[in-house]
Write a protein that holds these residues in place. Structure first.
Motif, PDB file in Angstrom:
ATOM      1  N   VAL A  21      -1.999  21.527  54.791  1.00 35.73           N
ATOM      2  CA  VAL A  21      -0.532  21.459  54.847  1.00 35.73           C
ATOM      3  C   VAL A  21      -0.073  21.368  56.299  1.00 35.73           C
ATOM      4  O   VAL A  21       0.769  20.531  56.648  1.00 35.73           O
ATOM      5  N   LEU A  22      -0.609  22.216  57.168  1.00 33.95           N
ATOM      6  CA  LEU A  22      -0.198  22.209  58.569  1.00 33.95           C
ATOM      7  C   LEU A  22      -0.554  20.905  59.273  1.00 33.95           C
ATOM      8  O   LEU A  22       0.155  20.483  60.185  1.00 33.95           O
ATOM      9  N   ASN A  23      -1.641  20.268  58.827  1.00 30.27           N
ATOM     10  CA  ASN A  23      -2.057  18.987  59.407  1.00 30.27           C
ATOM     11  C   ASN A  23      -1.398  17.800  58.714  1.00 30.27           C
ATOM     12  O   ASN A  23      -1.713  16.657  59.026  1.00 30.27           O
ATOM     13  N   GLN A  24      -0.500  18.091  57.779  1.00 35.75           N
ATOM     14  CA  GLN A  24       0.245  17.065  57.047  1.00 35.75           C
ATOM     15  C   GLN A  24      -0.669  16.019  56.428  1.00 35.75           C
ATOM     16  O   GLN A  24      -0.445  14.813  56.556  1.00 35.75           O
ATOM     17  N   ASP A  25      -1.706  16.491  55.757  1.00 36.95           N
ATOM     18  CA  ASP A  25      -2.669  15.621  55.081  1.00 36.95           C
ATOM     19  C   ASP A  25      -1.971  14.885  53.941  1.00 36.95           C
ATOM     20  O   ASP A  25      -1.551  15.490  52.956  1.00 36.95           O
ATOM     21  N   LYS A  26      -1.823  13.589  54.083  1.00 41.76           N
ATOM     22  CA  LYS A  26      -1.109  12.760  53.094  1.00 41.76           C
ATOM     23  C   LYS A  26      -1.893  12.616  51.788  1.00 41.76           C
ATOM     24  O   LYS A  26      -1.321  12.281  50.758  1.00 41.76           O
ATOM     25  N   ASN A  27      -3.190  12.854  51.809  1.00 43.34           N
ATOM     26  CA  ASN A  27      -4.027  12.736  50.612  1.00 43.34           C
ATOM     27  C   ASN A  27      -4.110  14.033  49.826  1.00 43.34           C
ATOM     28  O   ASN A  27      -4.829  14.112  48.840  1.00 43.34           O
ATOM     29  N   PHE A  28      -3.384  15.048  50.251  1.00 40.41           N
ATOM     30  CA  PHE A  28      -3.450  16.369  49.630  1.00 40.41           C
ATOM     31  C   PHE A  28      -2.163  16.614  48.858  1.00 40.41           C
ATOM     32  O   PHE A  28      -1.087  16.695  49.436  1.00 40.41           O
ATOM     33  N   ASN A  29      -2.279  16.704  47.543  1.00 44.26           N
ATOM     34  CA  ASN A  29      -1.108  16.958  46.700  1.00 44.26           C
ATOM     35  C   ASN A  29      -0.862  18.448  46.584  1.00 44.26           C
ATOM     36  O   ASN A  29      -1.718  19.190  46.099  1.00 44.26           O
ATOM     37  N   VAL A  30       0.301  18.867  47.040  1.00 44.49           N
ATOM     38  CA  VAL A  30       0.675  20.272  46.972  1.00 44.49           C
ATOM     39  C   VAL A  30       2.168  20.324  46.663  1.00 44.49           C
ATOM     40  O   VAL A  30       2.929  19.429  47.059  1.00 44.49           O
ATOM     41  N   SER A  31       2.589  21.354  45.952  1.00 43.77           N
ATOM     42  CA  SER A  31       3.999  21.439  45.584  1.00 43.77           C
ATOM     43  C   SER A  31       4.873  21.679  46.817  1.00 43.77           C
ATOM     44  O   SER A  31       4.410  22.212  47.833  1.00 43.77           O
ATOM     45  N   ASP A  32       6.122  21.290  46.697  1.00 45.72           N
ATOM     46  CA  ASP A  32       7.068  21.525  47.793  1.00 45.72           C
ATOM     47  C   ASP A  32       7.212  23.017  48.067  1.00 45.72           C
ATOM     48  O   ASP A  32       7.346  23.436  49.210  1.00 45.72           O
ATOM     49  N   GLU A  33       7.164  23.821  47.011  1.00 46.31           N
ATOM     50  CA  GLU A  33       7.277  25.273  47.153  1.00 46.31           C
ATOM     51  C   GLU A  33       6.135  25.833  48.005  1.00 46.31           C
ATOM     52  O   GLU A  33       6.353  26.644  48.907  1.00 46.31           O
ATOM     53  N   THR A  34       4.928  25.376  47.734  1.00 46.98           N
ATOM     54  CA  THR A  34       3.764  25.816  48.509  1.00 46.98           C
ATOM     55  C   THR A  34       3.886  25.371  49.961  1.00 46.98           C
ATOM     56  O   THR A  34       3.690  26.159  50.888  1.00 46.98           O
ATOM     57  N   ARG A  35       4.239  24.110  50.149  1.00 54.64           N
ATOM     58  CA  ARG A  35       4.390  23.562  51.501  1.00 54.64           C
ATOM     59  C   ARG A  35       5.440  24.348  52.293  1.00 54.64           C
ATOM     60  O   ARG A  35       5.213  24.738  53.438  1.00 54.64           O
ATOM     61  N   LEU A  36       6.576  24.619  51.675  1.00 54.54           N
ATOM     62  CA  LEU A  36       7.650  25.353  52.354  1.00 54.54           C
ATOM     63  C   LEU A  36       7.237  26.781  52.692  1.00 54.54           C
ATOM     64  O   LEU A  36       7.559  27.294  53.764  1.00 54.54           O
ATOM     65  N   LYS A  37       6.525  27.431  51.769  1.00 56.27           N
ATOM     66  CA  LYS A  37       6.076  28.803  52.011  1.00 56.27           C
ATOM     67  C   LYS A  37       5.115  28.855  53.200  1.00 56.27           C
ATOM     68  O   LYS A  37       5.229  29.725  54.061  1.00 56.27           O
TER      69      LYS A  37
END
Length: 60
Positions: A21-37
């Motif tokens: 998430v911190l490296n903004q991996d475009k191939n990694f699907n993660v929810s917006d909630e997880t990303r924001l947290k």
């Protein structure tokens, strides 16, 4: 300074998830909630990526 492990411990996500998430991996699907947290926790802890810490310490 905060490390990825600190963010992972506080958010309950794995080190791998936090890193991607911190490296903004475009191939990694993660929810917006997880990303924001993760991003909010990183900001609260004043997380600075290792690459930026190394560059700032080399300036004299």
């Amino acid at each position: 300074m905060a490390k990825i492990k600190d963010i992972a411990d506080l958010t309950g996500f794995s080190i791998t998830t936090v890193s991607r998430v911190l490296n903004q991996d475009k191939n990694f699907n993660v929810s917006d909630e997880t990303r924001l947290k993760i991003m909010a926790t990183a900001e609260e802890l004043n997380y600075v990526p290792l690459s930026k810490r190394n560059k700032s310490s080399k300036k004299i």
